[in-house]
Design an enzyme around this catalytic site. Structure first.
Site, PDB file in Angstrom:
ATOM      1  N   TYR A  55       0.854  -1.208   0.000  1.00  8.53           N
ATOM      2  CA  TYR A  55       0.000   0.000   0.000  1.00  8.53           C
ATOM      3  C   TYR A  55       0.878   1.242   0.000  1.00  8.53           C
ATOM      4  O   TYR A  55       1.784   1.360   0.821  1.00  8.53           O
ATOM      5  CB  TYR A  55      -0.893   0.020   1.249  1.00  8.53           C
ATOM      6  N   ASP A 202      -6.608  13.810 -24.751  1.00 10.29           N
ATOM      7  CA  ASP A 202      -6.574  12.419 -24.295  1.00 10.29           C
ATOM      8  C   ASP A 202      -5.925  11.611 -25.421  1.00 10.29           C
ATOM      9  O   ASP A 202      -6.569  11.282 -26.414  1.00 10.29           O
ATOM     10  CB  ASP A 202      -8.012  11.951 -24.027  1.00 10.29           C
ATOM     11  N   ARG A 238      -1.497  -2.277 -17.980  1.00 11.10           N
ATOM     12  CA  ARG A 238      -2.727  -1.487 -17.979  1.00 11.10           C
ATOM     13  C   ARG A 238      -2.571  -0.361 -16.966  1.00 11.10           C
ATOM     14  O   ARG A 238      -2.171  -0.590 -15.825  1.00 11.10           O
ATOM     15  CB  ARG A 238      -3.921  -2.357 -17.591  1.00 11.10           C
TER      16      ARG A 238
HETATM   17  C1  LIG Z   1      -9.341   7.804 -25.847  1.00 13.34           C
HETATM   18  C2  LIG Z   1      -9.523   6.885 -24.673  1.00 13.34           C
HETATM   19  N1  LIG Z   1      -9.558   7.402 -23.440  1.00 13.34           N
HETATM   20  C3  LIG Z   1      -9.730   6.627 -22.346  1.00 13.34           C
HETATM   21  C4  LIG Z   1      -9.857   5.265 -22.468  1.00 13.34           C
HETATM   22  C5  LIG Z   1     -10.150   4.456 -21.228  1.00 13.34           C
HETATM   23  O1  LIG Z   1      -9.170   3.556 -20.923  1.00 13.34           O
HETATM   24  P1  LIG Z   1      -9.468   2.305 -19.959  1.00 13.34           P
HETATM   25  O2  LIG Z   1     -10.171   1.307 -20.801  1.00 13.34           O
HETATM   26  O3  LIG Z   1      -8.087   1.880 -19.549  1.00 13.34           O
HETATM   27  O4  LIG Z   1     -10.293   2.787 -18.820  1.00 13.34           O
HETATM   28  C6  LIG Z   1      -9.807   4.669 -23.733  1.00 13.34           C
HETATM   29  C7  LIG Z   1      -9.940   3.197 -23.850  1.00 13.34           C
HETATM   30  O5  LIG Z   1     -10.199   2.621 -24.833  1.00 13.34           O
HETATM   31  C8  LIG Z   1      -9.644   5.501 -24.873  1.00 13.34           C
HETATM   32  O6  LIG Z   1      -9.633   5.003 -26.102  1.00 13.34           O
END
Ligand SMILES: Cc1ncc(COP(=O)(O)O)c(C=O)c1O
Length: 422
Positions: A55, A202, A238
């Site tokens: 942790y 993102d 992940r």
């Molecule tokens: C553009 C984008 N943002 C966020 C995510 C979310 O990722 P996770 O599936 O690891 O929660 C994805 C997943 O496919 C994604 O394509």
């Protein structure tokens, strides 16, 4: 690892057999889901290490539990490698995955009810960009912009500016899961500046391609915040990362912990650190270049057969095929047909799709995983041919069986990182 596997085989043969089956599945077929990849054996070692026992709530030097000598070192290295690689001023490497990383940004930088201008979901945006079914869509006011699929997916920035002036967003968000082009981040930034909005990108899908500098980096255009997953083109465990300007560091860190999460998964953070070291090497850059070349080659092979690709091609690692227009098959039927010949894809909505998400008009294909296995442009041309044959002859069991054998034989020539004795 092998000793642990022997123990598992003896103790829980059900789970051991399922893991072995998944290993075989990953080796036997061509993995074309664009969000998937094969991570490094070194990362698998970190994921299966004793770090999972620890942790570490808080941040290096400021933890809520003792015994942080090694975890502090790991997280500090991961943060330093992330900031160097992405030319960021600050990095938070604790988000448990892509969805929580985005949630942490919204909650850290905005107030509930604030307006976020984001890509329409059917044009490529992600669920966390405000899908009505996601909690984010209920908490924040997402307003949509669209691409122009008939103009190679171009975004009309004059229209975006007019829209921004009308809805007055607190944040302009760009990023996508199924948009096959690169973004003009500088143009987004100009729109955001005009209306005094924050800029967030993102790059979950293209994080590896940005890290390798083969696609544009939003920080070069002055973006405030950039999020990426670590398990897609970056080829790591992940997880998620938030990169931001120093002025937002405090807000982002406290939004991740204690705002959203408890203890970070330190085995994943160690895996991310290893991944970031790999991503700074020439081999990874070569991999990223090849991923893009393979996507272009696959798109060309498909289009040469008359297949309709959304936006007419690709500038990144993925493409979206209109299977209804190309083969008179919906995306689910196309996905299932390709499963039968060991080519794994996913059904996908196309821009303004008239069909429902579980029976959409297309499929999504990508090259990150098969490039990791060493496949090249000639292989993509072959795979493109098999995809077209299978979708054209989907109701001919003999043709499908022959193609399945061909694909399996082909895959035997390519090792899967971290998987031995298949
Ligand atoms: C553009 C984008 N943002 C966020 C995510 C979310 O990722 P996770 O599936 O690891 O929660 C994805 C997943 O496919 C994604 O394509």
């Amino acid at each position: 690892m092998d000793a642990h596997r022997t123990e598992l085989n003896a103790y829980d043969p059900t789970i051991a057999a399922a893991i072995a089956g998944e290993e075989r599945r990953q080796a036997d077929g061509v993995e074309m889901i664009p969000s998937e990849n094969y991570t490094y054996p070194e990362v698998l070692a970190a994921l299966g290490s004793v770090l999972t026992n620890k942790y570490s709530e808080g941040y290096p030097g400021r933890r809520y539990y003792g015994g942080q000598e090694y975890t502090d070192a790991i997280e500090t290295v991961a943060r330093d490698r992330a900031t160097a690689l992405f030319r960021a001023e600050h990095a938070n490497v604790q988000p448990l995955s892509g969805s929580p990383m985005n949630q942490a940004c919204y909650f850290g930088l905005l107030n509930p009810g604030d307006t976020i201008l984001a890509m329409d979901l059917s044009h490529g945006g992600h669920l966390t960009h405000g899908a009505p079914v996601s909690h984010m869509g209920k908490v924040f006011n997402f307003v949509r912009y669209k691409s122009a699929p008939d103009r190679q997916g171009a975004i009309d920035f004059d229209a975006l500016l007019a829209q921004a002036k009308e809805v007055k967003p607190r944040m302009v968000l760009c990023g996508y899961s199924s948009y096959p082009r690169d973004y003009d981040y500088a143009a987004f930034k100009r729109v955001a500046d005009e209306v005094g909005a924050l800029t967030m990108a993102d790059i979950a899908h293209i994080g590896g391609l940005v890290a390798a500098d083969v696609m544009r980096n939003p920080f070069d255009a002055g973006f405030d915040v950039v999020t990426t997953t670590t398990h897609k083109t970056l080829r790591g465990p992940r997880g998620g990362m938030i990169l931001c300007k120093k002025t937002f560091a405090q807000k982002i860190d406290s939004s991740v912990f204690p705002g959203l999460q408890g203890g970070p998964h330190m085995n994943n953070v160690a895996g991310a650190a290893i991944t970031l070291k790999k991503a700074a090497e020439q081999d990874f850059r070569d991999y990223a270049v090849q991923t893009l070349r393979n996507a272009k080659a696959l798109a060309a092979a498909l289009m040469a057969e008359g297949v309709t690709l959304i936006t007419g091609g690709t500038d990144n690692h993925l493409m979206v095929m209109d299977t209804v227009a190309s083969f008179d098959l919906d995306g689910r039927a196309a996905e299932e047909t390709l499963d039968r010949i060991f080519i794994t894809t996913n059904k996908q909505v196309i821009p303004d799709d008239p069909r429902p998400p579980l029976r959409p008009s297309g499929i999504r294909l990508g090259t990150p995983a098969c490039t990791t296995r060493g496949m090249d442009e000639a292989d993509m041309t072959r795979i493109g041919g098999w995809i077209v044959q299978a979708l054209r002859r989907h109701d001919d069991p003999l043709a499908i069986e022959r193609l399945a054998e061909t694909v399996r034989d082909f895959c035997r020539g390519f090792a899967v990182p971290g998987v031995s004795n298949i």
